[in-house]
Design an enzyme around this catalytic site. Sequence first.
Site, short mmCIF file in Angstrom:
data_model
loop_
_atom_site.label_atom_id
_atom_site.label_comp_id
_atom_site.label_asym_id
_atom_site.label_seq_id
_atom_site.Cartn_x
_atom_site.Cartn_y
_atom_site.Cartn_z
N ARG A 1 -10.58 -11.34 2.23
CA ARG A 1 -11.49 -12.38 1.72
C ARG A 1 -10.84 -13.75 1.77
O ARG A 1 -11.53 -14.77 1.84
CB ARG A 1 -11.94 -12.00 0.30
CG ARG A 1 -10.82 -11.87 -0.68
CD ARG A 1 -11.21 -11.10 -1.92
NE ARG A 1 -11.16 -9.64 -1.73
CZ ARG A 1 -11.50 -8.75 -2.65
NH1 ARG A 1 -11.92 -9.14 -3.84
NH2 ARG A 1 -11.42 -7.47 -2.40
N LYS B 1 0.84 -1.20 0.00
CA LYS B 1 0.00 0.00 0.00
C LYS B 1 0.87 1.25 0.00
O LYS B 1 2.00 1.21 0.49
CB LYS B 1 -0.85 0.03 1.28
CG LYS B 1 -2.00 -0.93 1.32
CD LYS B 1 -2.76 -0.80 2.63
CE LYS B 1 -3.90 -1.79 2.72
NZ LYS B 1 -4.98 -1.58 1.73
N1 BES Z 1 -8.10 -3.60 4.53
C1 BES Z 1 -8.27 -3.21 3.19
C2 BES Z 1 -9.54 -2.42 2.95
C3 BES Z 1 -9.68 -1.07 3.63
C4 BES Z 1 -9.46 0.09 2.92
C5 BES Z 1 -10.09 -0.98 4.94
C6 BES Z 1 -9.61 1.31 3.54
C7 BES Z 1 -10.24 0.25 5.56
C8 BES Z 1 -10.01 1.40 4.85
C9 BES Z 1 -8.32 -4.43 2.29
O1 BES Z 1 -7.57 -5.51 2.69
C10 BES Z 1 -7.82 -4.03 0.95
O2 BES Z 1 -6.70 -3.62 0.88
N2 BES Z 1 -8.63 -4.18 -0.09
C11 BES Z 1 -8.23 -3.83 -1.41
C12 BES Z 1 -8.79 -4.86 -2.38
C13 BES Z 1 -8.36 -4.66 -3.81
C14 BES Z 1 -6.87 -4.89 -3.93
C15 BES Z 1 -9.13 -5.63 -4.66
C16 BES Z 1 -8.79 -2.45 -1.72
O3 BES Z 1 -9.92 -2.16 -1.34
O4 BES Z 1 -8.08 -1.64 -2.31
MN MN Z 2 -5.56 -5.36 2.04
#
Ligand code: BES
Ligand code: MN
Length: 500
Positions: A353, A279
């Site tokens: 997931r 990230k």
């Molecule tokens: N934990 C994150 C989602 C999240 C984002 C929680 C902002 C709280 C605030 C999750 O694991 C994630 O990173 N999801 C990705 C999925 C994508 C790569 C398909 C996302 O939402 O960017």
């Molecule tokens: Mn994530």
Amino acid sequence: MELRFQCLGPDHWKTEVLLAPVFQGESLHEASPLLDKAAPWLAIAPAARDFRGKKNELSLLHGHPQQNVPRVLAIGLGKAEEFTPGVLREAVAAAVRRCRALEVEGLLLPEALLSRLPGGRDRLVEESAYAALLALYAFRDLKKEDPDAPRDPQWLTFAFDGDYVPDASREAARRGERAAQAVMLARDLANTPPNMLAPADLAERAERIARSVGLGCTVLDEEAMRAEGMGALLAVGQGSARPPRLVVLEHAPEGHEQDKPLVLVGKGITFDTGGICIKPAAKMHTMKCDMTGAADVLAVLVALAEEGTPRRVVGLMACAENMPDGNACRPGDVVRAASGDTVEIQNTDAEGRLVLCDALHYAQKMWTPAAVVDIATLTGACAVALGGEVAGLFTDDDALAERLTAGAELGGEHLWRLPLWKGYEKNLKSQVADICHMGPREGGAIHAALFLKHFLREGVRWAHLDIAGVDWTDSEQPLGAAGATGFGARTLLELARGGV
Ligand code: BES
Ligand code: MN
Ligand code: ZN
């Protein structure tokens, strides 16, 4: 803060501050004639003339310091026809904070001022207790004590003027207190820095708390997960030096041991760097809250055990740390989930997931659930769609949606239903595996939900709550400090209590 009750005529009430919630356009006398008895000076208090009763208006009225009730804190409720228990929650919370700033030790809230409001006396006692406790929440564990910080008020007294304090009101206050404690436990865990809370630490905390309240608790370590074939959960944890855990909690009160349980499943990523698909640095620290779902599940089971809710409930906390290292899983990897499905991983940041699909499979393998509800900070897409005040609800079960939504509203949390759009199932097809864990960015929250749905057997009642975006707040809120919100604990507690 301790909740107290008293049963005395108003001329015997003694308190540093009396809280008086009042509608817009109404005088304190109109709100309750008891106030004249408790604080006879109110009728001539000059500042009372300026009080309008607008929402969020607070006015501190002073009598002589030697009197039984030297101060009344008038709290505006806004227009009578717009009143909801949520208005009272915010009013009480603001008043309690004002009292903290004033370094008041004890407050008194007359029951007569609550029972005249729409919503029912005991509901409002419950919400007052809940709001008063949450208003004072702060995560202080890691700071030196500040000698200049005002001390929290030590008690809130509900003052009844009849012959006795009704049991139903005591129970209502207790319920509000338990719910607040659940939310605070979830907040404490989510606020805990990620270096201090690895998956095994979270599991140990859960075990310790479970033991103290009489919950069943078993923890699956990596070896046990391997035996269960949980290749998806293990894949997420394998990039961290700190191994994953699956925590199983069970509340099975006497006479209900054989019930079909409600199963709650929480995402417990103790820190989400994104893994190899790392990230951006901005705001990454908020990913310590990526275990809010698991924290909610623990908090709810603890509350149920403490109040002896006559119903069997199982809680699963799917815990792992999503880190990039030489052993981390890669985009393109294919893993075998506990269900036997092969899963293609395209983005290691879509890890939630993966831990959930194995936990969901386990829930159905081990129990015959009355219903399964999972809760997860799952997708940024959900946060983009719904913002910071309302969480996504996915289910094909209208009755379950209704109960969850009603339970959420009861406690001041908000859910909005999003579709498990069948047409997008094709987007999860993989060229190399049985299923791909993600689809295109557009509709990202739906694709995540559809991936989870794939692991549910036909006929099993299931709902998924996506709490990304509502798990964290940058600014102070009426019922809490900035940081982790503990969103979902109250909603799931209301669902499990069945009091919807
Ligand atoms: N934990 C994150 C989602 C999240 C984002 C929680 C902002 C709280 C605030 C999750 O694991 C994630 O990173 N999801 C990705 C999925 C994508 C790569 C398909 C996302 O939402 O960017
Ligand atoms: Mn994530
Ligand atoms: Zn995550």
